[in-house]
Write a protein that holds these residues in place. Sequence first.
Motif, short mmCIF file in Angstrom:
data_model
loop_
_atom_site.label_atom_id
_atom_site.label_comp_id
_atom_site.label_asym_id
_atom_site.label_seq_id
_atom_site.Cartn_x
_atom_site.Cartn_y
_atom_site.Cartn_z
N ARG A 149 46.88 97.16 5.68
CA ARG A 149 47.37 96.18 6.66
C ARG A 149 47.72 96.97 7.91
O ARG A 149 48.61 97.80 7.90
CB ARG A 149 48.58 95.45 6.12
CG ARG A 149 49.35 94.61 7.11
CD ARG A 149 48.56 93.53 7.73
NE ARG A 149 48.56 92.29 6.98
CZ ARG A 149 47.91 91.23 7.41
NH1 ARG A 149 47.25 91.26 8.54
NH2 ARG A 149 47.91 90.14 6.71
N SER A 175 48.77 89.08 14.47
CA SER A 175 49.72 90.12 14.08
C SER A 175 49.03 91.41 13.64
O SER A 175 49.65 92.47 13.64
CB SER A 175 50.64 89.62 12.97
OG SER A 175 49.88 89.35 11.81
N GLY A 176 47.76 91.33 13.23
CA GLY A 176 47.06 92.54 12.81
C GLY A 176 45.85 92.24 11.95
O GLY A 176 45.37 91.12 11.89
N LEU A 177 45.38 93.28 11.30
CA LEU A 177 44.18 93.21 10.46
C LEU A 177 44.49 93.66 9.04
O LEU A 177 45.29 94.57 8.84
CB LEU A 177 43.09 94.13 10.98
CG LEU A 177 42.38 93.84 12.28
CD1 LEU A 177 41.44 94.99 12.62
CD2 LEU A 177 41.62 92.56 12.18
N LEU A 178 43.83 93.03 8.09
CA LEU A 178 43.81 93.53 6.73
C LEU A 178 42.39 94.01 6.49
O LEU A 178 41.45 93.22 6.48
CB LEU A 178 44.19 92.44 5.72
CG LEU A 178 44.20 92.86 4.25
CD1 LEU A 178 45.20 93.97 4.01
CD2 LEU A 178 44.49 91.68 3.35
N ARG A 186 42.91 98.49 0.49
CA ARG A 186 43.19 97.56 1.58
C ARG A 186 44.37 98.08 2.39
O ARG A 186 45.39 98.47 1.83
CB ARG A 186 43.49 96.16 1.04
CG ARG A 186 42.25 95.53 0.46
CD ARG A 186 42.48 94.11 0.06
NE ARG A 186 41.23 93.53 -0.39
CZ ARG A 186 41.08 92.27 -0.69
NH1 ARG A 186 42.11 91.43 -0.61
NH2 ARG A 186 39.92 91.80 -1.08
N PRO A 200 48.99 96.72 11.71
CA PRO A 200 49.58 95.83 12.70
C PRO A 200 48.86 95.96 14.06
O PRO A 200 48.30 97.01 14.37
CB PRO A 200 51.03 96.28 12.81
CG PRO A 200 51.05 97.65 12.24
CD PRO A 200 49.91 97.78 11.31
N GLN A 253 50.56 105.13 14.12
CA GLN A 253 50.00 104.42 12.96
C GLN A 253 49.23 105.38 12.06
O GLN A 253 49.28 105.27 10.85
CB GLN A 253 49.07 103.30 13.44
CG GLN A 253 48.65 102.36 12.35
CD GLN A 253 49.82 101.57 11.79
OE1 GLN A 253 50.62 101.01 12.54
NE2 GLN A 253 49.95 101.54 10.49
N SER A 272 36.84 87.17 9.02
CA SER A 272 36.71 87.72 7.68
C SER A 272 35.25 88.04 7.39
O SER A 272 34.35 87.26 7.67
CB SER A 272 37.24 86.69 6.68
OG SER A 272 37.12 87.19 5.38
N GLU A 315 39.49 96.29 4.31
CA GLU A 315 39.10 96.91 3.06
C GLU A 315 38.31 98.16 3.42
O GLU A 315 37.22 98.08 3.98
CB GLU A 315 38.26 95.95 2.23
CG GLU A 315 38.01 96.46 0.83
CD GLU A 315 37.44 95.39 -0.06
OE1 GLU A 315 38.20 94.79 -0.83
OE2 GLU A 315 36.22 95.15 0.05
N GLU A 323 41.30 89.83 6.39
CA GLU A 323 42.05 88.84 7.15
C GLU A 323 42.28 89.37 8.56
O GLU A 323 42.47 90.57 8.75
CB GLU A 323 43.42 88.56 6.52
CG GLU A 323 43.41 87.86 5.21
CD GLU A 323 44.82 87.70 4.64
OE1 GLU A 323 45.80 88.06 5.32
OE2 GLU A 323 44.93 87.21 3.51
#
Length: 162
Positions: free
Chosen positions: A94, A69-72, A92, A96, A44, A32, A74, A65
């Motif tokens: 998400r 499973s992936g990225l969040l 933001r 995968p 994607q 983070s 910003e 985050e």
Amino acid sequence: MKPGRILITALLPLISGGCHAYASSSIGAVSSGDRVRALLTQDQFTEFEEYLLGGDRRVEGTVVEADSSGLLLEVPVVTVERGIRLDSYHQRLRIPAPGIADLEIQSLDRLRTYTLVGLGAAGLGAIVWDQVLANSRRGREPPPGPIEEDIVIVLRIPFARE
């Protein structure tokens, strides 16, 4: 001051952005707050196409985050000027893990940074040195003396006859 030095001084802040570099990374290695650049897969990208304004598969942003499973992320969307203040708006996304083709993390390139700081200090030192020498040269020259040539002024006054 010489024009070359003025140009170098003006360009120095512009090339200072070259202090950052991107290095390949994986989703598990980012945390983070890291600045990353992700290359999205074509599938994607088509899913996010309406949200991405640049029309590019490469997305830059700050990690909110990260897990297996992936990225969040910003991602900056737009910057609006209000008076003297700039407001940046973000969204933001998400993403995968299978939607990321390549992931790079931004880091500070110390060699480039130290080189730029050294060049900037040398340029600033040269400008100061040049000004000090110019001022000391001005102080040594005697002031110009009076002109010792004879000056003759001829006035012609016409007389009118009656």
